[in-house]
Structure formats: structure tokens, C-alpha cells
Design a protein around this motif. Structure first.
Motif, mmCIF file in Angstrom:
data_model
loop_
_atom_site.group_PDB
_atom_site.id
_atom_site.type_symbol
_atom_site.label_atom_id
_atom_site.label_comp_id
_atom_site.label_asym_id
_atom_site.label_seq_id
_atom_site.Cartn_x
_atom_site.Cartn_y
_atom_site.Cartn_z
ATOM 1 N N UNK A 26 -38.539 -9.622 17.637
ATOM 2 C CA UNK A 26 -38.694 -9.858 19.072
ATOM 3 C C UNK A 26 -37.529 -9.240 19.849
ATOM 4 N N UNK A 27 -36.332 -9.364 19.305
ATOM 5 C CA UNK A 27 -35.159 -8.780 19.948
ATOM 6 C C UNK A 27 -35.301 -7.262 20.054
ATOM 7 N N UNK A 28 -35.814 -6.639 19.007
ATOM 8 C CA UNK A 28 -36.021 -5.196 19.029
ATOM 9 C C UNK A 28 -37.037 -4.797 20.084
ATOM 10 N N UNK A 29 -38.144 -5.537 20.162
ATOM 11 C CA UNK A 29 -39.169 -5.211 21.160
ATOM 12 C C UNK A 29 -38.649 -5.444 22.574
ATOM 13 N N UNK A 30 -37.780 -6.446 22.762
ATOM 14 C CA UNK A 30 -37.191 -6.680 24.081
ATOM 15 C C UNK A 30 -36.280 -5.529 24.489
ATOM 16 N N UNK A 31 -35.530 -5.016 23.536
ATOM 17 C CA UNK A 31 -34.670 -3.870 23.827
ATOM 18 C C UNK A 31 -35.508 -2.659 24.223
ATOM 19 N N UNK A 32 -36.619 -2.456 23.537
ATOM 20 C CA UNK A 32 -37.508 -1.349 23.892
ATOM 21 C C UNK A 32 -38.025 -1.505 25.307
ATOM 22 N N UNK A 33 -38.429 -2.730 25.672
ATOM 23 C CA UNK A 33 -38.953 -2.972 27.023
ATOM 24 C C UNK A 33 -37.885 -2.758 28.074
ATOM 25 N N UNK A 34 -36.652 -3.168 27.770
ATOM 26 C CA UNK A 34 -35.579 -3.064 28.754
ATOM 27 C C UNK A 34 -35.143 -1.625 28.963
ATOM 28 N N UNK A 35 -34.978 -0.876 27.881
ATOM 29 C CA UNK A 35 -34.458 0.489 27.983
ATOM 30 C C UNK A 35 -35.539 1.467 28.418
ATOM 31 N N UNK A 36 -36.793 1.218 28.052
ATOM 32 C CA UNK A 36 -37.838 2.199 28.343
ATOM 33 C C UNK A 36 -38.018 2.386 29.844
ATOM 34 N N UNK A 37 -37.887 1.329 30.626
ATOM 35 C CA UNK A 37 -38.020 1.475 32.076
ATOM 36 C C UNK A 37 -36.969 2.439 32.619
ATOM 37 N N UNK A 38 -35.758 2.352 32.084
ATOM 38 C CA UNK A 38 -34.695 3.249 32.535
ATOM 39 C C UNK A 38 -34.971 4.693 32.123
ATOM 40 N N UNK A 39 -35.550 4.891 30.951
ATOM 41 C CA UNK A 39 -35.794 6.253 30.478
ATOM 42 C C UNK A 39 -36.940 6.937 31.216
ATOM 43 N N UNK A 40 -37.835 6.146 31.792
ATOM 44 C CA UNK A 40 -38.997 6.724 32.474
ATOM 45 C C UNK A 40 -38.868 6.690 33.989
ATOM 46 N N UNK A 41 -37.712 6.303 34.496
ATOM 47 C CA UNK A 41 -37.574 6.112 35.937
ATOM 48 C C UNK A 41 -37.730 7.417 36.703
ATOM 49 N N UNK A 42 -37.260 8.538 36.149
ATOM 50 C CA UNK A 42 -37.377 9.812 36.868
ATOM 51 C C UNK A 42 -38.834 10.245 37.000
ATOM 52 N N UNK A 43 -39.666 9.949 35.998
ATOM 53 C CA UNK A 43 -41.083 10.281 36.085
ATOM 54 C C UNK A 43 -41.803 9.372 37.077
ATOM 55 N N UNK A 44 -41.415 8.107 37.128
ATOM 56 C CA UNK A 44 -41.994 7.199 38.120
ATOM 57 C C UNK A 44 -41.620 7.657 39.527
ATOM 58 N N UNK A 45 -40.399 8.136 39.696
ATOM 59 C CA UNK A 45 -39.964 8.654 40.990
ATOM 60 C C UNK A 45 -40.849 9.813 41.442
ATOM 61 N N UNK A 46 -41.123 10.731 40.543
ATOM 62 C CA UNK A 46 -41.930 11.899 40.897
ATOM 63 C C UNK A 46 -43.350 11.508 41.273
ATOM 64 N N UNK A 47 -43.936 10.591 40.516
ATOM 65 C CA UNK A 47 -45.327 10.242 40.771
ATOM 66 C C UNK A 47 -45.497 9.497 42.085
ATOM 67 N N UNK A 48 -44.556 8.618 42.409
ATOM 68 C CA UNK A 48 -44.719 7.777 43.593
ATOM 69 C C UNK A 48 -43.762 8.143 44.728
#
Length: 368
Positions: A26-48
Motif C-alpha cells: 500500500x505504501x508503494x502504491x501511495x508513493x506512485x499516486x503522489x509522485x505521478x501527479x507531479x510527473x504528469x503536470x506539464x502534460x496536464x498544463x498543455x491539455x487544459x
């Protein structure tokens, strides 16, 4: 005639070792959820059409729910069924991940022809002798950002922050209560070792899913490549995968008891009497039940003030907050900076950062 007794069946959900395994997943999956938003933020910026200001606000909103509830929930853990509360938090995080993908499905296809190199606020305004209107010089433009899209992201970030509150305090305290004194350091070491793997996996997963076009689910013809500055990867696909993993790893917590026999009591059978052993095994459970709500409300402010008056604890918290300020900004905007400054694709930028995340991101993700 003596008959052999059948071996007792081992109940995994009364084993602290199995709890450590589940909590590590669960700790590993939480880390994935927390960091993934930061890694995809530039793509979210472009789309919206988000600016870095909006992106910074969205990443900070996640902390608000945690800050408001962390101290209260951690102290209240002595009255709660901790495994089930951890499971509830996990499902809230999973729900947050699924809801984060909603803006992609309600806004239609991504129109990349309308995007420019300066669609985000990491841009440069060249000097010109011709007087330009003030709106043309505005580098910090929010583009086509809709209030409904921002509201969805704010809500999902708040939900994720609230869901992550009980994960670490309740999980670690449960291990500390029912693990043996000899094995607790090993269990803690396993959980902290996972923090070294989580950020790297998040960046690698981001690098993989962002190589797919954002509208891959709509079967559209795309003339762009992943190296094009206008390219937007399928960030929503990563959220679906991670949210599914979080939900899956949250299920076993429903089957763990409120209290289990403390690990290692069997080794003391030769040295202590049976009544003493039984007394030790039920002490923690009785302590969990004797704390009334009235006593809790009265004692919480006193305990909080006593902790804040402890200089060692206070300076440790200040040091942790100061370091997290630097690491949080680095984790959020370093990929975007590398994309713009060195003209590299988002998947490759995330791959590069994933290789160094062991040194630059672990101190932050251990807390998260």
C-alpha cells in the motif's frame, strides 16, 4: 494409541509479518499516486492551458487536507480500528485517482493546433521595438482553463490528501504495538526501503504512459510525435492504473483484527507464567477501548501543547518542513524545466529524473 494432533492452520491476518507486507504494498502504491501527479503536470498544463501558478496551487492543495487532519487523526488512532481506517484511506486515494481522469473525458479531444510554444508560463518574451498590447506580453496566461476543470482537480487533490492521512500513522503504530522489539527495526527498514523504489517506479511509469497520445481512447489520427512540444501523453491512463493498484492493496486491511497477539510472546513461555502472557496479549486491546471520547477531547490540546514545547521535536519538525519546501518544488517543476530548457520530450525527462530520484526525492516521499 496416541494420535498426532493436526497442525494448526496459520491465520495470515493475525500475523504482523503479513501486515508489514500488505502495508509495504500500500505504501508503494501511495508513493506512485503522489509522485505521478507531479510527473504528469506539464502534460496536464498543455491539455487544459494551465499556468505554473495553477499547477503549483494544485500540488499544494493536496497538503491542506493532510495538515488539517494529520495531528487529530494520529492522536485519535488509539480509539479507532486502525487497519480498517487505513483501508478507508486507501479507497479514498483510489477514488481520487479515478476522479482525476474525469476532465479528460468531459472536455473532448485535445486540439493541439491551437497550442503554441509559450502555452505555459515557462516562456521568454523577446525584446521588441514595437509597442505590444499588455495582453500580448502576459506570459503567465491561464489559456483555456475552465473553472470546472480546476474545481475537479482541487477536489481530487483534497480527497487524496485526506485519504493519505491515516496510512502512515496508523500503519506504523500498529506495527509498533504488535511487532516484537527485535523485529520492529527490520519492519521499519523494509518500509523505508520501499520509499527508495517508489519515486523511481513512478517516473518510469510516467515515462511509459506518456509515450501514448492523450486521445488514444478516441482513435484519432495524430500527426505529432512524442518529441513535439505540443505532444500530450496519456496521463489519465497512469492514474487509472495506479488507482486500481491502490484499491487492490487496500482490500486486505478489512480482514486484520483491531488487536492481535503481540509477536514473540511464544518465545517467553519458558520464562513467564501463562497468566502473565495472557495479560500482555490483552493489555493493548484494553487500552484501545478504555479511552473515552470525553477524555480524548480534553487531553488532545494538552498533549499537543506539550509536544510543541519540546525543543527537540519542534526543531526536527522545522528542519523537515524546510527541506520539504525545496524537494516539493523540485519534484513538481524539475521535469518541466528540463523539457523547456533542454528541448527534450516529457517521457525522456521523466526517465532521467527517475534515475536520480533515489537521492533527490526520497526524503519527501518517505513522509507522503
Amino acid at each position: 494409541m496416541v494420535t498426532a494432533k493436526p497442525p494448526k492452520k496459520m491465520n495470515l491476518f493475525k500475523s504482523i509479518k503479513f501486515f508489514v507486507f500488505c502495508h509495504g504494498m500500500l505504501h508503494l502504491s501511495m508513493l506512485l499516486a503522489s509522485i505521478f501527479f507531479k510527473t504528469s503536470i506539464s502534460n496536464i498544463e498543455k491539455q487544459f492551458g494551465f499556468s505554473s501558478k495553477i499547477s503549483g496551487i494544485l500540488t499544494a492543495v493536496h497538503e491542506i487536507g493532510s495538515i488539517v487532519l494529520m495531528g487529530f487523526v494520529s492522536y485519535f488512532g488509539t480509539k479507532a480500528h486502525r487497519p480498517r481506517v487505513v483501508s478507508l484511506g486507501g479507497f479514498l486515494v483510489a477514488m481520487s485517482g479515478f476522479l482525476t481522469t474525469v476532465p479528460h473525458f468531459i472536455n473532448g479531444p485535445y486540439v493541439y493546433n491551437q497550442m503554441t510554444m509559450n502555452s505555459t508560463d515557462l516562456c521568454q518574451v523577446k525584446e521588441s521595438k514595437i509597442a505590444l498590447p499588455s495582453e500580448d506580453l502576459e506570459c503567465n496566461n491561464d489559456g483555456n482553463t475552465g473553472s470546472n476543470v480546476i474545481a475537479i482537480f482541487i477536489f481530487t487533490q483534497l480527497l487524496r490528501g485526506i485519504g493519505m492521512v491515516p496510512i502512515q500513522p496508523f500503519g506504523l503504530s500498529y506495527i509498533d504495538d504488535f511487532g516484537s522489539e527485535r523485529n520492529i527495526p527490520i519492519y521499519m527498514g523494509i518500509l523505508y526501503s520501499i520509499a527508495f523504489v517508489g519515486p523511481a517506479l513512478a517516473f518510469m511509469l510516467s515515462s511509459a504512459v506518456l509515450q501514448f497520445y492523450v486521445d488514444i481512447d478516441k482513435s484519432l489520427k495524430v500527426e505529432l510525435t512524442s518529441s513535439d512540444p505540443r505532444w500530450v501523453g496519456a496521463w489519465w491512463l497512469g492514474f487509472i492504473l495506479i488507482a486500481s493498484l491502490v484499491a487492490l492493496t487496500s482490500i486486505p486491511y478489512f480482514f486484520f483484527p483491531r488487536a492481535m497477539p503481540k509477536e514473540g510472546l511464544e518465545e517467553l513461555k519458558g520464562r513467564e507464567s501463562k497468566p502473565k502472557l495472557l495479560l500482555k496479549s490483552v493489555t493493548i486491546e484494553s487500552t484501545l477501548q478504555n479511552n473515552t471520547l470525553g477524555k480524548f477531547i480534553k487531553s488532545f490540546p494538552i498533549t499537543l501543547i506539550e509536544m510543541l514545547r519540546n525543543p527537540i521535536f519542534l526543531f526536527a519538525v522545522i528542519a523537515k518542513c524546510s527541506f520539504s519546501i525545496v524537494i516539493s518544488g523540485q519534484a513538481t517543476f524539475l521535469p518541466k524545466y528540463m523539457e523547456k530548457q533542454f528541448s527534450i520530450a516529457t517521457p525522456f525527462a521523466n526517465f532521467l529524473i527517475g534515475t536520480i530520484s533515489r537521492n533527490c526525492l526520497v526524503p519527501l516521499t518517505v513522509r507522503e
